[in-house]
Design an enzyme around this catalytic site. Sequence first.
Site, PDB file in Angstrom:
ATOM      1  N   LYS A  53       0.914  -1.198   0.299  1.00 40.74           N
ATOM      2  CA  LYS A  53       0.027  -0.143  -0.005  1.00 40.74           C
ATOM      3  C   LYS A  53       0.685   1.163  -0.137  1.00 40.74           C
ATOM      4  O   LYS A  53       0.804   2.326  -0.855  1.00 40.74           O
ATOM      5  CB  LYS A  53      -0.876  -0.213   1.248  1.00 40.74           C
ATOM      6  CG  LYS A  53      -2.080  -1.192   1.068  1.00 40.74           C
ATOM      7  CD  LYS A  53      -2.618  -1.369   2.281  1.00 40.74           C
ATOM      8  CE  LYS A  53      -3.753  -2.603   2.006  1.00 40.74           C
ATOM      9  NZ  LYS A  53      -4.317  -2.982   3.418  1.00 40.74           N
TER      10      LYS A  53
ATOM     11  N   GLN B  89      -4.221  -1.611   9.747  1.00 40.60           N
ATOM     12  CA  GLN B  89      -4.350  -2.708   8.893  1.00 40.60           C
ATOM     13  C   GLN B  89      -4.867  -3.880   9.925  1.00 40.60           C
ATOM     14  O   GLN B  89      -4.347  -4.114  11.060  1.00 40.60           O
ATOM     15  CB  GLN B  89      -2.757  -3.244   8.675  1.00 40.60           C
ATOM     16  CG  GLN B  89      -2.544  -4.422   8.020  1.00 40.60           C
ATOM     17  CD  GLN B  89      -3.243  -4.300   6.354  1.00 40.60           C
ATOM     18  OE1 GLN B  89      -3.119  -3.250   5.578  1.00 40.60           O
ATOM     19  NE2 GLN B  89      -3.867  -5.499   6.313  1.00 40.60           N
TER      20      GLN B  89
ATOM     21  N   ASP C 168     -10.572   3.061   4.545  1.00 44.19           N
ATOM     22  CA  ASP C 168     -10.905   1.762   4.491  1.00 44.19           C
ATOM     23  C   ASP C 168     -12.629   1.458   4.491  1.00 44.19           C
ATOM     24  O   ASP C 168     -13.266   0.455   4.124  1.00 44.19           O
ATOM     25  CB  ASP C 168     -10.499   0.811   5.757  1.00 44.19           C
ATOM     26  CG  ASP C 168      -9.251  -0.002   5.132  1.00 44.19           C
ATOM     27  OD1 ASP C 168      -8.630  -0.310   6.053  1.00 44.19           O
ATOM     28  OD2 ASP C 168      -8.887  -0.087   3.753  1.00 44.19           O
TER      29      ASP C 168
END
Lengths: 301, 301
Positions: A54, A98, A121
């Site tokens: 990422k 994460q 997200d």
Amino acid sequence: MNATIIDGRKEAALLRERLRPGIETFLREAGRAPGLAVVLVGNDPASEIYVQTKARHARSVGMTSFEYRLEYSSGEDEVLALVDRLNNDPMIDGILVQLPLPSHLSKARILQRINPQKDVDGFHPVNAGLLAVDEPGIVPCTPKGCLHLVRRVCPDVTGCDVVVIGSSTVVGRPAAQLFLNARCSVAVTHIDTHDVPAYTRNADIVVSATGVPGLVKASWIKPGAIVIDVGITRIHGADGKGRIVGDVDFDEVRKTAGAITPVPGGVGPMTVAMLLENTWACALARHGGGAANVPADSPDQ
Amino acid sequence: MNATIIDGRKEAALLRERLRPGIETFLREAGRAPGLAVVLVGNDPASEIYVQTKARHARSVGMTSFEYRLEYSSGEDEVLALVDRLNNDPMIDGILVQLPLPSHLSKARILQRINPQKDVDGFHPVNAGLLAVDEPGIVPCTPKGCLHLVRRVCPDVTGCDVVVIGSSTVVGRPAAQLFLNARCSVAVTHIDTHDVPAYTRNADIVVSATGVPGLVKASWIKPGAIVIDVGITRIHGADGKGRIVGDVDFDEVRKTAGAITPVPGGVGPMTVAMLLENTWACALARHGGGAANVPADSPDQ
């Protein structure tokens, strides 16, 4: 007749390419690059790879990537304090924590601490709710990527019968919502479903997100259907080497399906590309002073 | 063999009865009754009846009902200002804005102005999101009532195949989420679905929320299935008299279904009972100093 292979890597590269000009302009006008903060707690090797991927792709399109690595044993207060700092950091447009988090931490509390307008997200309940009521908000990256890939082969999914296998809050459920918002009929199946193939055999589109290798067989798929494989499972072959496989019995299903995503090289790269799109939208919104309303249904995305 | 008629009126009365003792205790300890505020904009006759019903039942269990009637032509700022006042009123534990709102008003903006912890209809995106991620929050009344009625005849719905007809954000979608959280397999169909009976014929539970009288026919229903009729449509008979009917061809479907809710007297009374339950939960949370299942540290509050 073999299925069309939907090339996620190629699509992701196209999306990244389209982001660069706008980001260059942003850099000139705002005097800084859009900033993505990624928080990793612990040392899970797969998570480490995801974080690096990422960060690398964020930089590749001209964003700044801020990585924060906390010890596995970090307390919740420490993680929350970091999220608070990132929420208040003017250089940071998007914040991602994460997953999975260490089990002693409350995923709900930590994800809900993220400012919904920096929640790239899309896991914060506010964004989950906006998706649920079909209002503009930040849409989770993997579901967004799935719909994008489907649209490559079927631009108008109105009325399509969709079956989602897997009801996780991070993939299956938001995928179901997204396809419902796109005017599909949607069924969600999962571990308690008595007969999954009874659902999938009639589906125009199957999205599988279970993490069970070989789950989805050719007999489960209607000829010509679109199969989107979200599974990412590391298995070890007879030679001892590890490789990533999806949920779908690819070699068999490709003989039946109309289109199929490979693993790797399908959904995975799209997830990252959508992360960059979400971050870009957040940066635009913050810089322009509005809310990060990313149209989840834009055919161009 | 005729279907069991699921008596919503009786169930609602039982629920109201169960609330009374706690509310009496609350009155003694808090020095006030739990307060429900209902806001009605305009003069829609059906809405007026709903508001009166809700207020009456709230009072019947010992709550205080505060009714606010605004002119149809009220501007959005005026409605928002009222919501702000109600949010800040310590006597008010729950706020409901009766739908539909006049078309010149933004339903999204008004509903999102309600403090999520007083959002007894559960329509605020925060609560929709908590439902979507299966976290504690305020659940919309009608879906909650539907599940309650199903459980009267089938206490454990794990693995049941559910079809929801209708994908509204106020009923169909949260109903789907709620049954999914209860470990059902859930399909959502709607006006764009090519073949609704192809879904419903295999369903253990059918929840119909379309407002189309006579939509659901006996041939659509698997023998023994549970049919929950959310439809509320006023039709006029040959005698010119108006009556309320649901979505289901009741006289025919009752010969096939295992259980069925009548209209009226099924889902409707349960919706009101669940409103009282939600209001009670909000009052308890506020009085006890905690959150009514809404995270106190949610940044958007």
